[in-house]
Structure formats: C-alpha cells, structure tokens
Enzyme design. Structure first.
Site, PDB file in Angstrom:
ATOM      1  N   TYR A 109       0.876  -1.179   0.000  1.00 26.51           N
ATOM      2  CA  TYR A 109       0.000   0.000   0.000  1.00 26.51           C
ATOM      3  C   TYR A 109       0.907   1.221   0.000  1.00 26.51           C
ATOM      4  O   TYR A 109       1.917   1.263   0.712  1.00 26.51           O
ATOM      5  CB  TYR A 109      -0.880   0.004   1.268  1.00 26.51           C
ATOM      6  CG  TYR A 109      -1.640   1.297   1.477  1.00 26.51           C
ATOM      7  CD1 TYR A 109      -2.951   1.427   1.023  1.00 26.51           C
ATOM      8  CD2 TYR A 109      -1.051   2.392   2.114  1.00 26.51           C
ATOM      9  CE1 TYR A 109      -3.650   2.609   1.190  1.00 26.51           C
ATOM     10  CE2 TYR A 109      -1.737   3.578   2.283  1.00 26.51           C
ATOM     11  CZ  TYR A 109      -3.037   3.688   1.830  1.00 26.51           C
ATOM     12  OH  TYR A 109      -3.713   4.861   1.994  1.00 26.51           O
ATOM     13  N   GLU A 198      -3.501   7.612  -3.704  1.00 23.11           N
ATOM     14  CA  GLU A 198      -3.487   6.323  -3.019  1.00 23.11           C
ATOM     15  C   GLU A 198      -3.319   5.213  -4.046  1.00 23.11           C
ATOM     16  O   GLU A 198      -4.046   5.178  -5.034  1.00 23.11           O
ATOM     17  CB  GLU A 198      -4.801   6.150  -2.243  1.00 23.11           C
ATOM     18  CG  GLU A 198      -4.787   4.970  -1.289  1.00 23.11           C
ATOM     19  CD  GLU A 198      -6.069   4.900  -0.463  1.00 23.11           C
ATOM     20  OE1 GLU A 198      -5.991   5.027   0.762  1.00 23.11           O
ATOM     21  OE2 GLU A 198      -7.150   4.736  -1.053  1.00 23.11           O
TER      22      GLU A 198
END
Lengths: 390, 293
Positions: A109, A198
C-alpha cells in the site's frame, strides 16, 4: 475534485511511474476491441467509479479469454456498484478500464496525503497491500510506515530509504526501485496540487519492480485554476446533479433525508442550524450555504433546488448578515415566491447587517406562508412545528 | 486589555485598492481601526481612503511602523503576500481571502513561523477587539465591549455567538475567527492561553466544527492550563458522513473528527458543551453567574 483510476494512471505515466497497459472504454464492443489490442493472455476488467473497495463490491474481475472479457464487461458495465465508500444506493458504472494482467509477487500500500497536524505531506506505506487500510491502521498499526516530506526541502533520498527499510526491503535493487517510485509519486503530488494519492495495491513483480496496479487521486479545488489539464478531467456524472447545479450559482448544497429545507449563510451556521433543528425534534432536508455574495437570483435558485425535494414540508431561512446583507436576502425571498411556487411554510430569521430594512421589506411584501423567527432558537422551533403541520 | 490587537495597533492592508480591500478597509476605518496605509504593487505613491499606498510591504512597514497586515489579495497570491509580510517584519497577518491553495499555505505558514510572524486564517472573518480595533469582515456593530473572549472556526457562528453574548447583557473582549481550512494560523491551542492571561477576559466561548483534531488538542490544553470557564459548541453533529474517495485523511488525523468525539473530549476537560448554537448565550450567563458568586 476526484478523478478516475484510468485518469490517475495517465498522470502516473507522464511522470514515468510504471502502470500496466490499459484502455478506458464505455461499451462492451469497445471492451473486447481493447482487450484484443492489449493482447492478453490475461486481462482485468475494472469498473471506473469515484470510490474505493471496487474489487470487494464485484467491480474488478480477471478474464482469461476474450469471451470472458465480453461476459464480464456486460456484467459490470451498467451495474450499480455498492462499496463501503459509496452510499447505500451505490454508483452506476458507466466506464470500464481494460487492463493487462500483471506479474504479482507481493502487494503493498502506498499513498501521499496532507498531514494537517504536521502541516506537510506524508508518504504512508504498508506491506499489507490490497487490504482495507483502515483495518490495517486499526489492527496492526505497526505495519504502517509514515514518512513526512517537508515541501521546503522536497523529496530526498533519505525519505526513500526510510520507506524502503520500513517496508523490510533487503534487496538493493528493490530498495532503489522503491526510492525512485516514491520520489516520482511525491513529484506527482506536489506538481499537481493533489490532496491525496493512493495506490492500493502497489505490486512488486518477480523482477523486483514496482507497478501501480491501482490509482486514486483527489485534488485541492482551490488550486485547479492553475491546472487546466486536471480540471478538464472532472467527470460531472460522478457528482450529484443538484450539487453541481447549486455550485453554478455559488451555493453549496448537500441533500439529506429530512423534512425541513435549510437556507443559511456560512457552513458553520448551516451545520449549527441543522443541529438545532435536530435537537428540537425535526429533521433537516439539506445543507445549503448561500455563501458570501448572496443576491435575489441565488436565493431564488436555492428555493428552487430545495423544493425539488418532495419530502420538504417547511423551509427555514437563517441568515446572520455580515458581508451578506439581509435586505438582499429579503428581496431574494420575494423574488423566489414569484418565480417558484413556494407551497410550504417559510420561516425566516434575518439578523445582522441591514436586518431592520429586511424586516420592513418582508412585511410590505405580504407573502402568505411566511413566518418570522426572532432568533435562531425561535426560528428553528417554528420550522419544526410547521413541518409537523402545526 | 484584550488579546492580539487594540486601538494602538498599526495596520496595513495588502490588496488595499481592490474592491473587497477597499470596501472592508473603509468599514474598519469607520470602526476606529488604525489603518496607516496599504500595499498594491504599481500603485505606490497614490493615496487611497486618505491613506498612503506602497508598492511593497517593506516600504509600508518602514514608513508607517505598521505591525499588523490585513490580507485581501486574490487566492492565488495569498501565499506570496504572507511571505512578503513575514520578511518585512509584520508581527501578525490576518488573512481574509477564501480559496488559497493548500500547498501555498503550507509554504507560507512555515515561512511565517521562521520569521516569527503570527497568522490568522486564511478564509476567516478576522479578529476584532470590541470598540477598539476591527481587522476583518465581521459586522462591527454586534461586538459590544465586555468580558467574554470568543474563538471560532466559523464566520457566521462567530457573529451568532457574539450576538447572543451581547443580548444576554455581556460583551466581548476580543473575538478571533481562525478559519476552517486544512492549514490555518493561530488556533485554539495558541489563543486559549492568551485569553487565560488577559485580565479582562472572564469567560471564553469556543466554537468548533467537525473534521481535524484541533478541538481535541484544545480539550487537552484546557484541562491543563485554562482556569476560566469555557462554553463550547461543535457544529456538524447531524452532518452526513464525508464523501471521501480514499481513506488516507482519516487515518492520518488518528480520529474521524466527529462532533460527538470532540464534544466528549471537551466535556471531560470541564467545558460546558451546548448542543445548539442557540444555547450559547444562556450558557455564558450561567458561567458568568458562577464567577460572580
């Protein structure tokens, strides 16, 4: 302003950030064509909506043949996708992104976002890629690496090293790849006045390279003026039509579930008015901030938008005039009753700049259904009573 | 006494000759604010509202001895204007402009801090010391002199709060609208201790909003340092869940920034928390009655 995954990846490519090859399509026919063009042998069919959690909602699926691409495109295009980031009604899928399958060794991530407390952007990364990052933060916060980047010095190699070691990368080439990737990602963030980027998941391939398998980006609306290329990416079909219409007139509108339409100046007072209505046993039908330059036309427009909602049983106009002059609002109310059929009680509370003049204007106009509120509490109480038919 | 500004504060206006700058500078002058000049590039040497116009803040400060600047320049130039003020030796910049890019404010605030300049705003109504000095866009007539300090993120709730305090027969020492942008200057944490130290302020009204965690930080500070009674309202108890695309923001702040969370923290710190802004006046009256006992 938010953009789609396929648009974020266009920006990534410009900065040399690796992403799988892909094509955005809006029909099943074009989906198959795109798959042919990409070559396969594996494709990913991805719903393009402004919300995360698409995979879990059934909006991202793997295809191993052109037939399968067709079947999946048929299935996903036009579906209403409900994820934990959409409302319960979900979002209609109108665009697909057909993408090459990637060689995935492990998932990470990675995001860049403003830390309001530090007053600078931070890079946030985790080895728990592909997961819901809120759950990671909740259950295993030690698995999240945070590296602040002071814009005064920009991205430095040490930022990248903190990230690479934080993620437990031991191979020197992999470390280098991560540092390079993060450096470019920060450049994307800074150059474009992003609010957040993101990537979940960011994947490491068998060759130790990092590829953005996903991409979400949001931008600072205040800075869009200096990024016409980004402003052009806005997809109005992803936004609420009433909110977009209201914004054209300088009104900030959000629809809610209740029965009392609200028209207020200032976001804080607008929320405070909703809270007061709620506290007195009523339910607000909307949030509406008429802003600092309200005039007759904008107020009339506000009434029109509020009254589009059939649930509205009363309207509470609550204005504390600072820059906004109450006489202008009063004229707007009169104008609105001429343009729009205002068929519910309107409770008006005007205080502050030119309030006495406004009271005079309203009195002389002799409008049926108009009730004057003396102050915030009195106005809210009268609105709640009116909505209940009293 | 008061905090931040008073009748002797020498103020310049950046963006002096523009439409907004002109209108509000006029209002401030009428209130009694000691505006000693303004800055508009290429209009240096002119006279506007009977005050001198300068090309640079440097010149304005050297000529007039101003220590405070009220900033009205358009959003894209706010960062630049703040940094110019900081380097010119201004002590407090009050930034009224709405819509300044967040990135610009990060840079500008960091630079202001480096030069020891305090900032208020952006996107705020400004600061007013009742019947002495108004630096901002609030309607001056509401703010009668008294013993209640007010600090608020929201502009119109500042007026609502002050109006109720005055209607209850009290008045305001200084009211500060700090703004609700992601990057702001002075906040609760810096201003609450100023009110605590101000002998004229007997009670403090604090108005917050959902989002961020400034009110949570304030609660911790109140518990430790503030002995004067505090009345608080947090707007947005009924606000819908924010429409966000990513999750990163919520995680960073370490909390969702809900009204309930902030209200609980303030209550635990001994603050009187009201559920509606309509109750601010009555709560202040109660707090003041306790003091006089």
């Amino acid at each position: 302003m938010n953009i789609h995954e396929y648009q974020a990846k266009q920006i990534f490519k410009k900065y040399g950030l690796p992403t799988p090859k892909g094509i955005m399509v809006e029909s099943v026919k074009d989906a198959v064509k795109a798959a042919e063009q990409l070559g396969g042998p594996i494709w990913v069919v991805k719903a393009q909506i402004h919300a995360g959690g698409r995979g879990l909602g059934g909006g991202v699926k793997l295809a191993k043949s052109l037939e399968e691409v067709e079947t999946l495109a048929n299935e996903i295009l036009g579906m209403t996708l409900v994820t934990h980031q959409t409302t319960a009604e979900g979002k209609l899928v109108q665009k697909l992104y057909i993408e090459d399958g990637a060689d995935i060794q492990s998932e990470y991530y990675l995001s860049v976002v403003l830390d309001r407390k530090l007053e600078m952007p931070i890079i946030m990364a985790s080895t728990e890629g592909g997961m819901n990052i809120e759950d990671v933060a909740e259950n295993t916060p030690e698995k999240i690496v945070i590296v602040p980047v002071d814009p005064a010095i920009g991205f430095q190699s040490f930022h990248g090293r903190k990230l690479a070691f934080g993620l437990g990368l031991t191979d020197k080439d992999e470390q280098k790849n991560m540092i390079r990737f993060a450096s470019k990602l920060v450049a994307v963030y800074m150059d474009n006045d992003a609010e957040m980027i993101e990537i979940n998941p960011l994947v490491k391939t068998g060759k130790g390279e990092f590829i953005a398998l996903d991409g979400k980006m949001g931008f600072d609306n205040s800075a869009l003026g200096r990024h016409p290329d980004i402003a052009e990416m806005r997809d109005l079909s992803e936004e609420d039509a009433d909110e977009v219409e209201a914004a054209k007139y300088g009104l900030s509108y959000v629809a809610l579930d209740g029965e009392i339409g609200c028209m207020v100046n200032g976001a804080g007072l607008a929320m405070g008015t909703m809270d007061t209505i709620n506290h007195m046993g009523g339910t607000p039908a909307n949030f509406l901030d008429v802003g600092g330059s309200a005039n007759a036309e904008t107020v009339a427009k506000g009434f029109e938008i509020i009254l589009k909602n059939p649930k509205v049983k009363a309207i509470f106009v609550n204005i504390f005039g600072g820059i906004v002059r109450c006489d202008r609002i009063a004229n707007g109310i009169i104008e609105a009753t001429k343009i729009t059929d205002v068929n519910v009680p309107v409770i008006v509370r005007l205080d502050g700049t030119n309030a006495p003049e406004a009271a005079e204007i309203l009195k002389n106009a002799n409008i049926a259904n108009l009730i004057v509120g003396d102050d915030l509490g009195d106005g809210a109480a009268k609105a709640v009573a009116a909505a209940k038919g009293n | 006494m008061s905090i931040l500004v008073n009748k002797d504060s020498k103020v310049i206006v950046q963006g002096f000759t523009g439409k907004e700058g002109t209108f509000h500078a006029e209002q401030c002058l009428a209130y009694g604010t000691k505006i000693v000049g303004g800055v508009t590039p290429n209009k240096g040497g002119q006279v506007h509202l009977d005050k001198p116009v300068f090309n640079t803040v440097d010149e304005a400060v050297q000529t007039t001895g101003a220590t405070v600047s009220m900033i009205f320049v358009p959003p894209a130039f706010v960062g630049d204007a703040v940094m110019e003020a900081a380097e010119a030796g201004i002590e407090l910049a009050v930034i009224i402009t709405e819509g300044a890019p967040v990135k610009d404010m990060q840079m500008a605030k960091a630079h202001a801090t480096k030069h020891g300049m305090m900032t208020i705003g952006p996107n705020c109504p400004g600061v007013i010391t009742a019947e002495e000095c108004k630096i901002g866009i609030m309607p001056g007539m509401i703010f009668k002199k008294g013993n209640v300090g007010l600090i608020s993120k929201s502009g119109t709730l500042t007026y609502e709060g002050a109006n109720q305090v005055v209607k209850e027969g009290f008045g305001i020492t200084t009211a500060v609208g700090i703004g609700g942008d992601p990057i702001i200057g002075l906040s609760y944490k810096q201003i609450l201790p100023m009110f605590e130290a101000d002998p004229e302020t007997e009670c403090i009204v604090m108005i917050g909003e959902i989002g961020g965690d400034l009110e949570i930080q304030a609660a911790a500070l109140i518990k430790e340092q503030i002995t004067k009674p505090v009345v608080a309202f947090i707007a947005g108890q009924t606000a819908p869940k924010g429409k966000t695309m990513g999750h990163a923001g919520a995680i960073v702040s370490g909390s969702a920034g809900t009204a309930a969370e902030k209200m609980a923290a303030l209550e635990a710190a001994g603050v009187t928390v009201v559920v509606s802004p309509a109750e601010i006046g009555a709560a202040v009256t109660k707090a003041m009655a306790k003091i006089s006992k």
